[in-house]
Structure formats: structure tokens, C-alpha cells
Design a protein around this motif. Structure first.
Motif, PDB file in Angstrom:
ATOM      1  N   LEU A 206       0.596  -0.815   0.276  1.00 17.82           N
ATOM      2  CA  LEU A 206       0.401  -0.122   0.187  1.00 17.82           C
ATOM      3  C   LEU A 206       0.461   1.181  -0.150  1.00 17.82           C
ATOM      4  CD1 LEU A 206      -2.894  -1.122   2.664  1.00 17.82           C
ATOM      5  CD2 LEU A 206      -2.809  -1.430   0.471  1.00 17.82           C
ATOM      6  N   ALA A 207       2.311   1.127   0.263  1.00 14.75           N
ATOM      7  CA  ALA A 207       2.502   3.142   1.033  1.00 14.75           C
ATOM      8  C   ALA A 207       3.672   2.621   0.314  1.00 14.75           C
ATOM      9  CB  ALA A 207       3.338   2.762   2.423  1.00 14.75           C
ATOM     10  N   GLY A 208       4.149   0.877  -0.424  1.00 17.15           N
ATOM     11  CA  GLY A 208       5.605   1.030  -0.953  1.00 17.15           C
ATOM     12  C   GLY A 208       7.096   0.377  -0.428  1.00 17.15           C
ATOM     13  N   ILE A 209       8.230   0.764  -1.155  1.00 13.72           N
ATOM     14  CA  ILE A 209       8.793   0.568  -0.756  1.00 13.72           C
ATOM     15  C   ILE A 209       9.877   1.819  -0.408  1.00 13.72           C
ATOM     16  CG2 ILE A 209      11.409  -0.337  -0.709  1.00 13.72           C
ATOM     17  CD1 ILE A 209       9.677  -2.339   0.263  1.00 13.72           C
ATOM     18  N   ASP A 210       9.270   2.844  -1.734  1.00 16.93           N
ATOM     19  CA  ASP A 210       9.467   4.031  -2.473  1.00 16.93           C
ATOM     20  C   ASP A 210       9.187   4.868  -0.737  1.00 16.93           C
ATOM     21  OD1 ASP A 210      10.485   2.807  -4.481  1.00 16.93           O
ATOM     22  OD2 ASP A 210       8.384   4.370  -5.940  1.00 16.93           O
ATOM     23  N   PHE A 211       8.204   5.007  -0.189  1.00 16.81           N
ATOM     24  CA  PHE A 211       8.416   5.408   0.933  1.00 16.81           C
ATOM     25  C   PHE A 211       9.364   5.184   2.010  1.00 16.81           C
ATOM     26  CE2 PHE A 211       7.117   4.957   5.573  1.00 16.81           C
ATOM     27  CZ  PHE A 211       6.757   6.281   6.355  1.00 16.81           C
ATOM     28  N   TYR A 212       9.798   4.043   2.250  1.00 20.95           N
ATOM     29  CA  TYR A 212      11.599   4.132   3.262  1.00 20.95           C
ATOM     30  C   TYR A 212      12.645   4.580   2.342  1.00 20.95           C
ATOM     31  CZ  TYR A 212       8.779   1.109   5.686  1.00 20.95           C
ATOM     32  OH  TYR A 212       7.466   0.649   6.746  1.00 20.95           O
ATOM     33  N   GLN A 213      12.815   5.129   1.192  1.00 18.33           N
ATOM     34  CA  GLN A 213      14.075   6.035   1.116  1.00 18.33           C
ATOM     35  C   GLN A 213      13.478   7.173   0.940  1.00 18.33           C
ATOM     36  OE1 GLN A 213      13.051   3.342  -2.841  1.00 18.33           O
ATOM     37  NE2 GLN A 213      14.766   2.490  -3.019  1.00 18.33           N
ATOM     38  N   VAL A 220       8.591  12.111   3.709  1.00 17.46           N
ATOM     39  CA  VAL A 220       7.640  11.434   4.182  1.00 17.46           C
ATOM     40  C   VAL A 220       7.213  11.036   5.381  1.00 17.46           C
ATOM     41  CG1 VAL A 220       6.574  10.704   1.503  1.00 17.46           C
ATOM     42  CG2 VAL A 220       7.790   9.091   3.339  1.00 17.46           C
ATOM     43  N   THR A 221       5.982  10.891   6.147  1.00 15.72           N
ATOM     44  CA  THR A 221       5.620  10.175   7.286  1.00 15.72           C
ATOM     45  C   THR A 221       5.242   9.098   7.318  1.00 15.72           C
ATOM     46  OG1 THR A 221       3.510  11.655   7.772  1.00 15.72           O
ATOM     47  CG2 THR A 221       6.447  12.952   8.117  1.00 15.72           C
ATOM     48  N   LYS A 225       1.293   8.613   5.280  1.00 10.02           N
ATOM     49  CA  LYS A 225       1.155   7.569   4.637  1.00 10.02           C
ATOM     50  C   LYS A 225       0.729   5.819   4.507  1.00 10.02           C
ATOM     51  CE  LYS A 225       2.750   9.394   0.643  1.00 10.02           C
ATOM     52  NZ  LYS A 225       2.103  10.396  -0.310  1.00 10.02           N
ATOM     53  N   TYR A 226       0.283   6.705   6.122  1.00 12.36           N
ATOM     54  CA  TYR A 226       0.713   4.473   6.938  1.00 12.36           C
ATOM     55  C   TYR A 226      -1.251   4.063   7.405  1.00 12.36           C
ATOM     56  CZ  TYR A 226       4.072   1.454   5.739  1.00 12.36           C
ATOM     57  OH  TYR A 226       5.531   0.351   5.056  1.00 12.36           O
ATOM     58  N   LEU A 398       1.012   5.746  14.369  1.00  6.90           N
ATOM     59  CA  LEU A 398       1.460   6.985  13.737  1.00  6.90           C
ATOM     60  C   LEU A 398       3.009   7.495  14.283  1.00  6.90           C
ATOM     61  CD1 LEU A 398      -1.533   6.859  10.749  1.00  6.90           C
ATOM     62  CD2 LEU A 398       0.431   5.316  11.411  1.00  6.90           C
ATOM     63  N   ASP A 399       1.946   8.447  14.986  1.00 14.68           N
ATOM     64  CA  ASP A 399       2.771   9.387  15.885  1.00 14.68           C
ATOM     65  C   ASP A 399       4.314   8.772  16.001  1.00 14.68           C
ATOM     66  OD1 ASP A 399       2.071  11.916  14.984  1.00 14.68           O
ATOM     67  OD2 ASP A 399       0.773  11.447  16.861  1.00 14.68           O
ATOM     68  N   THR A 400       4.280   7.386  16.868  1.00 16.45           N
ATOM     69  CA  THR A 400       5.233   6.685  17.279  1.00 16.45           C
ATOM     70  C   THR A 400       6.416   6.040  16.931  1.00 16.45           C
ATOM     71  OG1 THR A 400       4.025   5.885  19.433  1.00 16.45           O
ATOM     72  CG2 THR A 400       5.858   4.691  18.716  1.00 16.45           C
TER      73      THR A 400
END
Length: 412
Positions: A206-213, A220-221, A225-226, A398-400
């Protein structure tokens, strides 16, 4: 572009590397003239298989002696040895944050142009580059595993259920099972690492691996996205049993083996344990349908084992010869059969009937890495997810995740 490692670890590693540069390279040849190769690997369940392969290799090589080292808590032991500049010739490990951190410290040989990569599926080579943020390849992908949903084929047939292909179908199937007074999913959340299984499938798809890059670069946070990931994590909890947080992984393997639940969100690594409890259980396995567009659903399929070579070993040629032996189709075929894994070597197939529904995704390259491979261990993901599933506060969750990520980033 490389991501940075922690300042403390960088300093310790630098001291170790300087010690290597200031000392002369010593041969690891023994008195009997054989080159001694230390093969350090992190999987206790694979020790017997590697022992047999090593025995075959040693018998065919009069001038090389490979010895396996497989300590408890292997990743911690390896990091300690790195700091002490006691680096094994060959290291086998998963493609996790630990590998990424060590790869960035330059303790591994650059294998980018090695012939050992010629037979490796390019998808897995790219996974290593994405994980480390490096153009250089310092690991040889060997075996992979998958995260999805097991199902009891006998129980499905008895109720006339079809394998769900979309998220809506998955929830409808779970509801139908629940309405019949049965257990849809067997959750084993006494062990906090088990809570990451739905997280990995949902997060990666849903968020993709690109999210982590992008998260590494503060673009992003998790809060942005989550949310859908979190909502679906909670939705699944409606279809468990009466003691979701009181049962451990071993309990779940036995319960699923004995037909106590229709589905089990799990990794392929559990199949041997389930069969120990009930050799006759008819297991099926389908990719986690995280959304309603089937063309967008990918199998979570990550590198379970890869091989690295110490940058300072004087025995690189012999180390590469041993890895080449392990990569031979007959040998990796034996390994994946005994461990119920998939081959990173092209053309070597996994024939276990339990995982045949996953094979088209692997063969077509419709795969995506585990989300938690990109999350630093210091974030303590498993305990955060476990707490969230208990208190069900999405905003706090998500904040944590964002706060803990930022704490780790600030120490890098």
C-alpha cells in the motif's frame, strides 16, 4: 547514495578497519597446507543442511577446508566480531537493516562485477541496492522466503470457499467463516514479531518500498502514508480467536496444523514446523490481497540468505569457489527443498505443493521486499505494532513510528 550508519558504530568500525590497514595480511593456511575458510551463518535451522554441503565441498577440494560457525543470536555476535576486527571469511545473513548497516561500513568485498551474480535473479540484486542505498553490490542473494496467507485446503473445500483475490473478498471470506462459528485467522501475538507479518504485506503493497527511501530523506511520514495500513491491521483483528495476544508462534503452528483455524497470516518458514505437528495437513498459500486491484498486488518475497565475503580476507578466491559451489543448481535445489524456501538463482524451482500458488508471482517478478527490512532495529517496530493492536489508537501509533524513526535518524 549511501545512508549513514550510527556515529558510534562508524567509529568502532573505523578503528577495526584501521587496524587491518596497519597490520600485515596473515594467511589462514593451516599446518597441513589447506586454506581455512570460516563460513559464518545465522540460521540454526539450516546448520545441518550446510554441514552436509560443506562435507561434500571439502571432500572434493584437497586444498580448502571450510568450517561452519553458527552461534546463537548470530547477528549480535557478528556485529561484536566486526567491532573487534575478527571478521569471518564468508558471512551468510538475511537482507535486513543489519546487513545494510554493515555493507555501508565497507567490511564486505565489492562483488558488483563478480561472475557469481550472473545466475542471480536481477530482482533480488536490485533489492540489495534499494536496501543499502548503494550502487555497489556486496552480497550474493541465495535463498528467499515469502509472507502471505496460509489456508487449510480441506476446511476451505468443506465450506465451498474460494481463495480470496482482493481485500474485500478476504474480509467477506473471513466473515463467512466467523458466521459459521469457526476461526478465520489464528493470531499468535504473544510473540511481538508475529505482529509484523500483516504490517509487512500491507505496508509494502500500500505504501511501497519507495516510502522508506523517501522517509530516510524526511520527505514523507508514517502519519501521512500509513493510515490505510493501520486501519486494515485493525480490521483483521475482528476475525481472530479469543486469545490473540496469549498465543505464541509455536502455538499457532500446532493449532493451524490441527485444523483449528482456516487461515494463518504467516511466512513460508513455518511450513516445516506445521508439518512436524501434522504431516498430513493440506496447506495452501496465497499472496496477501492488500487491495482490490489484483494487478497491483505483489507477493512479499525477501532475501532470506545472502553471502558476503570479508573485504580483508586473503582467501577471496577460495571463498568465491565455495559460494560458486553453493550456487550450483543441485546444491541450492537441495537447500531450498529442505528449508522450504525459494531460489535466488534463476531456473531453480521450488516444487513443494504448498507454495505453488505463489510461484507465478515469483516467476513474473511480481514481488516486493519486506517493509521491516528497511526499518532500523532501534525503532523497535514489533513492540510498537503489538501495542497498537492492543490499544487500537491509530494516531498514537503513527506518531510513535515517526518519533522513533526520527530518534534513530538523529543518532546517525
Amino acid at each position: 547514495m549511501r545512508t549513514s550508519i550510527t556515529k558510534a558504530l562508524r567509529a568502532l568500525l573505523l578503528c577495526g578497519i584501521m587496524a587491518v590497514l596497519l597490520s600485515s595480511c596473515t594467511s589462514k593456511d593451516s599446518a597441513n597446507g589447506k586454506v581455512q575458510i570460516e563460513f559464518f551463518q545465522n540460521k540454526p535451522e539450516a546448520k545441518a543442511t550446510f554441514d552436509e554441503l560443506i562435507q561434500t565441498f571439502n571432500a572434493a577440494h584437497a586444498d580448502i577446508q571450510v568450517t561452519q560457525v553458527n552461534p546463537p543470536d548470530a547477528e549480535t555476535v557478528l556485529k561484536t566480531r566486526v567491532v573487534k576486527n575478527d571478521i569471518p571469511d564468508i558471512m551468510a545473513m538475511g537482507a535486513t537493516d543489519t546487513y545494510s548497516t554493515l555493507a555501508q561500513s565497507d567490511i564486505f568485498t565489492d562483488l558488483t562485477d563478480s561472475s557469481l551474480l550472473e545466475t542471480i535473479d536481477p530482482n533480488y540484486i536490485q533489492m540489495l541496492k534499494d536496501l543499502t542505498g548503494m550502487d555497489e553490490v556486496t552480497g550474493i542473494p541465495y535463498a528467499t522466503n515469502a509472507n502471505g496467507i496460509m489456508y487449510n485446503k480441506t476446511l476451505f473445500d468443506e465450506m465451498g470457499l474460494d481463495v480470496p483475490k482482493t481485500w474485500d473478498e478476504l474480509i467477506a471470506t473471513a466473515q463467512q467463516i466467523k458466521d459459521a462459528g469457526k476461526i478465520p485467522f489464528y493470531f499468535t501475538y504473544k510473540d511481538d514479531w508475529q505482529t509484523s507479518l500483516p504490517f509487512n504485506a500491507l505496508g509494502s503493497n500500500l505504501a511501497g518500498i519507495d516510502f522508506y527511501q523517501q522517509r530516510r530523506d524526511n520527505q514523507v511520514t508514517f502519519k501521512e502514508k500509513y493510515r490505510e495500513v493501520a486501519e486494515k491491521q485493525l480490521e483483521l483483528m475482528k476475525y481472530g480467536h479469543s486469545d490473540n495476544f496469549g498465543k505464541a508462534y509455536s502455538d499457532g503452528n500446532r493449532a493451524f496444523a490441527n485444523g483449528e483455524a482456516f487461515m494463518y497470516i504467516q511466512g513460508t518458514w513455518a511450513i516445516p514446523e506445521i508439518r512436524k505437528a501434522n504431516p498430513n495437513v493440506d496447506i495452501g498459500f496465497f499472496p496477501f490481497p492488500t487491495g482490490n486491484d489484483t494487478s497491483q498486488i505483489k507477493l512479499v518475497n525477501g532475501i532470506d540468505s545472502l553471502f558476503t565475503i570479508a573485504a580483508d580476507t586473503p582467501n577471496r578466491t577460495q571463498a568465491e569457489e565455495f559460494i560458486a559451489f553453493l550456487l550450483e543448481p543441485e546444491n541450492i535445489g537441495r537447500y531450498i527443498d529442505e528449508q522450504t524456501l525459494f531460489s535466488a538463482v534463476e531456473g531453480v524451482k521450488q516444487d513443494d505443493p504448498a507454495v505453488q500458488e505463489l510461484m507465478p508471482y515469483i516467476e513474473q517478478g511480481k514481488v516486493i521486499d519486506f517493509a521491516d527490512h528497511y526499518i532500523p532495529a532501534a525503532v523497535q517496530l514489533n513492540s510498537i505494532v503489538q501495542s497498537f493492536l492492543q490499544n487500537q489508537n491509530i494516531d498514537n501509533y503513527l506518531d510513535t513510528l515517526d518519533k522513533e524513526w526520527d530518534k534513530v535518524a538523529n543518532r546517525r
